[in-house]
Design an enzyme around this catalytic site. Sequence first.
Site, mmCIF file in Angstrom:
data_model
loop_
_atom_site.group_PDB
_atom_site.id
_atom_site.type_symbol
_atom_site.label_atom_id
_atom_site.label_comp_id
_atom_site.label_asym_id
_atom_site.label_seq_id
_atom_site.Cartn_x
_atom_site.Cartn_y
_atom_site.Cartn_z
ATOM 1 N N LYS A 181 6.027 -4.276 -3.060
ATOM 2 C CA LYS A 181 7.450 -3.992 -2.912
ATOM 3 C C LYS A 181 7.917 -4.173 -1.474
ATOM 4 O O LYS A 181 8.950 -4.749 -1.214
ATOM 5 C CB LYS A 181 7.738 -2.560 -3.384
ATOM 6 C CG LYS A 181 9.204 -2.157 -3.305
ATOM 7 C CD LYS A 181 10.015 -2.819 -4.381
ATOM 8 C CE LYS A 181 11.479 -2.474 -4.339
ATOM 9 N NZ LYS A 181 12.289 -3.486 -5.033
ATOM 10 N N CYS A 209 0.844 -1.198 0.000
ATOM 11 C CA CYS A 209 0.000 0.000 0.000
ATOM 12 C C CYS A 209 0.881 1.251 0.000
ATOM 13 O O CYS A 209 1.901 1.312 0.667
ATOM 14 C CB CYS A 209 -0.952 0.074 1.171
ATOM 15 S SG CYS A 209 -2.139 -1.254 1.197
HETATM 16 C C1 F6R Z 1 12.385 -10.391 -4.760
HETATM 17 C C2 F6R Z 1 11.742 -9.484 -3.855
HETATM 18 C C3 F6R Z 1 11.328 -9.987 -2.503
HETATM 19 C C4 F6R Z 1 12.061 -9.169 -1.447
HETATM 20 C C5 F6R Z 1 11.561 -9.534 -0.046
HETATM 21 C C6 F6R Z 1 12.291 -8.762 1.026
HETATM 22 O O1 F6R Z 1 12.620 -9.815 -5.995
HETATM 23 O O2 F6R Z 1 11.573 -8.341 -4.159
HETATM 24 O O3 F6R Z 1 11.605 -11.339 -2.359
HETATM 25 O O4 F6R Z 1 13.428 -9.416 -1.584
HETATM 26 O O5 F6R Z 1 10.189 -9.266 0.061
HETATM 27 O O6 F6R Z 1 12.137 -7.385 0.870
HETATM 28 P P1 F6R Z 1 13.133 -6.373 1.561
HETATM 29 O O7 F6R Z 1 14.466 -6.553 0.938
HETATM 30 O O8 F6R Z 1 12.553 -5.025 1.317
HETATM 31 O O9 F6R Z 1 13.154 -6.740 3.013
#
Ligand code: F6R
Length: 592
Positions: A587, A2
């Site tokens: 994301k 969100c």
């Molecule tokens: C893979 C991807 C997800 C993130 C995971 C962790 O391309 O984007 O697997 O790596 O959700 O996210 P962060 O790094 O923000 O903790």
Amino acid sequence: MCGIFAVIEDKQNQAAQTVLAGLKKLEYRGYDSWGIAIKPMGGSTIQVDKHVGKIGIATTSLPDGSVAIGHTRWATHGGVTDTNAHPHLDCKKQIAVIHNGIVENYHELKIELIKKGHSFISETDTEVIAHLVEEKRKTMDLEEAVFSTFRELVGSNAIVVLDYQTGSVIACRNGSPLVVGFSPKETFLASDTTAFLNKTNSVYYLNDNEAVVVSKNERRIFDLIKQSYISFKKQTVDWTLEDTEKGGFPHFLLKEIMEEKKTIPQAFDSNKKTVEHVIKKMVSGYTPLLLGCGSAYYCALAAHYYFAQLGIDSKVVGGYEYLPFEKSISNKSIVFAISQSGETADTLIPAKEAKKRGAIVVAIVNSRGSSLERLADVTLPVGAGPEISVVSTKAFTAQLATLYAVANQYYERKPHTGLIRSSTQLKSKLKHWLNASLMSTVLNIAKRLLSEEHAYVIGKYNNYPAALEFALKLKETSYMHAEAFAAGELKHGVITLIQKGTPCFIMTDSGPSYGEICSSASQMKARGGYIIGVGPTRSPLFDEWIQTPDVDPRYSIFLNVIVGQLLGYYLGVGRGADPDKPRNLAKSVTVK
Ligand code: F6R
């Protein structure tokens, strides 16, 4: 998960348009629906415009006004419908609310509010917030009503409340990110600074249990625990507006892959002083635990291999699997918490728990001002710049480079060990290799694989985590079912999956594992597998070969993963997916 955006005192009275533009920058955080609420210049109620679908080319005909709030949704409670999209209103359309997080006790709150006569139109947890503020407004002023409502919400949440009567906006955070942007007259609220970088780079990152109250003439920060206003210091963000634009590339994903030529070398060379501090702890007997989720977990695993190769004992765990291992964490542990966003609940929660047990927490993080950074004792910013594409690419390699640099610096300070020069070799070869010719080789292979349903990826040693990340890129970006295995595992069961024509990717390097990995490849070939080698040396077994430069085998993961990123990109485009916003993904995953 969100995206939140608000503007107060919009210079041109075009608050709805400003919010729409801000939301477009935040679409990567959630893209099943969007909505905007405005206090119009005339009229007597808040007006709302909300729709299912991506916001990319959307327009809004909301009237002029100087205050508006908006939201891009990644559904948690209630299906993807116009009604369930945010903002949500109270019964009299005087209060509008946008929300990031989950109100875990929304059901109980809703029952009470219904008894008191409130009527609900959506299935969301968010709508209770608007009605609760409305209910409390009967006996409290606006600030008290919002703060008291927020205290009643169980879970990790960030909320923004627009009040029609006063034209004020109040936002509170606990667990979900919220940043305030200051320009001389206008104020912006967003989940992420990238949304208002075209307006200002002067920001304040709200801490947990803080609120911001913004009205025509004031912007004040309130401590929800101490129950008083506090003085605060603005920060300047060093990301630029160009960093948040495609810069001539068709998609952010491709731009971000190509940026790795720059971001990998930078990550190897940054943070030297802070790393020294971390190393002192490691040398004095602290055991590293490497922690992350998704790509960040594969990064943790890859670092675990490299640490071992340099004689550093470490543990590794996916953040969501931490609990059974917590007893091994003590005041002699150093936890490397790896996260692009610094907001992943599954990483934050174990990092907090480890801290309670006395561990030192080191944040390996890309987004500055994140919750992880604030929780950590030490931060090693990986410096990849804004990663807009939902799929992680340059952040993954920058995180890995940062951890390799920690291991190298540790190794180099031990008596009788030499300098590790492998990163210099990688950096210079990477610069020449990541170019149009590589793109065209990968594109041609992608074209041949467009209609495949399954692919398998094998790797050994450092290239086992590379295979996992390679397969994840294919799955996320193109929705192809891709599975990775340690090459040695193949003959223990997995080989049953290989049939005539099955695409099999072989992650190779020029190290001692080459022979073994080729023998696994030949077992796949013998079952009819279509063998695509990735690495510096061509084998007669390969039906296709994607050449990578010959570097120290332990560093080949950087190159082999980039091939997977590019292949995922081209397959995704070819199969009609949106490579920047894969279905069902957000994301930053701020819920458990
Ligand atoms: C893979 C991807 C997800 C993130 C995971 C962790 O391309 O984007 O697997 O790596 O959700 O996210 P962060 O790094 O923000 O903790």
